[in-house]
Design a protein around this motif. Sequence first.
Motif, short mmCIF file in Angstrom:
data_model
loop_
_atom_site.label_atom_id
_atom_site.label_comp_id
_atom_site.label_asym_id
_atom_site.label_seq_id
_atom_site.Cartn_x
_atom_site.Cartn_y
_atom_site.Cartn_z
N ASN A 11 0.96 -1.10 0.02
CA ASN A 11 0.13 0.04 -0.05
C ASN A 11 0.83 1.22 0.03
OD1 ASN A 11 -1.49 2.27 1.20
ND2 ASN A 11 -2.96 0.92 1.83
N GLU A 12 0.61 2.07 -0.90
CA GLU A 12 1.50 3.21 -1.05
C GLU A 12 1.65 4.21 0.37
OE1 GLU A 12 1.38 4.95 -5.43
OE2 GLU A 12 -0.58 4.37 -4.79
N VAL A 13 0.71 4.18 1.00
CA VAL A 13 0.87 4.84 2.34
C VAL A 13 1.98 4.25 3.30
CG1 VAL A 13 -0.42 5.30 4.50
CG2 VAL A 13 -1.51 5.66 2.32
N ILE A 14 1.86 2.82 3.07
CA ILE A 14 3.05 2.19 3.99
C ILE A 14 4.37 2.47 3.56
CG2 ILE A 14 4.31 -0.20 4.25
CD1 ILE A 14 1.39 -1.25 4.40
N ASN A 15 4.46 2.69 2.34
CA ASN A 15 5.79 3.28 1.92
C ASN A 15 6.15 4.59 2.36
OD1 ASN A 15 6.32 0.90 0.30
ND2 ASN A 15 5.67 1.96 -1.68
#
Length: 459
Positions: free
Chosen positions: A168-172
């Motif tokens: 998930n891009e938020v995790i990155n």
Amino acid sequence: MAKQTAPVTKNETITLTFEDLTHEGSGVGKINGYPLFVPNALPGEEATVKVIKVNKNFGFGKVLEFLKTSPERIEPVCHVHCNGCGLQHMSYRLQLEMKMNQVKNAMKKIAHLEHVPVHPIIGMDNPLHYRNKVQIPVGEKNGELITGFYQKRSHNIIENTETCTTHNEVINEVVKTVRDVANRLGIQAYNEQAHNGVLRHIMVRTGEETKDIMVVIVTRTDKLPHKDELVKQLKESHPNIKSIMHNVNHKRTNVILGEKTKVLFGEEYIHDKIGDITFAISAKSFYQVNPSQTKVLYEKALEYAEIGSDDVVIDAYCGIGTISLFLAQKAKKVYGVEVVPEAINDAKKNAKLNGITNAEFIVGEAEKVMPWWTAQGLKPDVIVVDPPRKGCDEELLQAMIEMKPMRIVYVSCNPSTLARDLRILEDGGYRTKEVQPVDMFPGTGHVECVSMLEYEVSN
């Protein structure tokens, strides 16, 4: 009798045409019937290959140059070679075909169930950025903190946390923030050779539906330096962070989380929803990492269970109650069993959270608890199992056979052990009616399946 030798030698350079794929996604080419397994090669391709290992019945090679490429070859969206998702060079269509063949071959060669329908695999509309959880090791390079996955067969960190296409891009973004803030505050990385330093791993979990974020900071030390400033800056950068946890792992070990976890901010849980069920997820909870495909998987399991309002159901390997609570929406009673006490505590909390009163959870090994249930007179109509990759313990399979439920639903993350266990259940009086593969992990060779079995009553 002369000893048979391979038709190639180590370090030899050959021209090879590829005919097939292994279940891990390597290309298979043959020299005089002798198979060579070569990563990053696709069926129909031709390449100059260096032989790197020779065994009696097969060998391994690596591509030096492609002479002909397949129309199924695509440009990988990620150019960081961490080996986390090694199928990005092949089209998603070919990935699904490969996984489908893996399941069919296991049914045929291991379970000897050639005529059981294996339905077309259910893939994703967008097979990127699907992971809702990541555990990233922290290291140091030129005096700065770095984060990334380990290179294959080593503990060398390959920096990739800002571009990983499975997260998930938020995790990155959150991992980058934790690393950068810790770097500015002068928090040292853990050095596993010297067993000193502080920061070992960063774990981030997200709720697909709720958008909740949990950050778990894993250290070697009981004390987390500058923790108040670290928490302050994380909250300011990411308002959706609902939980910041500090986990302590003193040991020289590859196990990521230690035994002691404390709350630095918020609560010890975040929440997410699958369908109509809300789940409280802790740092140590097992919760499927691909939430959209989990919903597909569980709905198929529920369909195969064919539960009526008077049915009693057992969910072996119930974890935090994810499948159990789905089943409880239709069943008279659901009994869940799981060997991890923390998971059972979470399962009970999740039942309460959803107002579900017809689910009962017990700590123990399913193969031991189920015979005890039988002795108590429990007669399930349906049993659902979702074991780890090693499959079901044979004692558990025998306990299921002795209980004689009308249906068994087997959820599996390993087609080989699934097929092995289906054979045992078939020999015990069950008939496998159908198998549904689901692609939970695009870009990798892993595939999940749901199988439905019915008890064949003797005449």
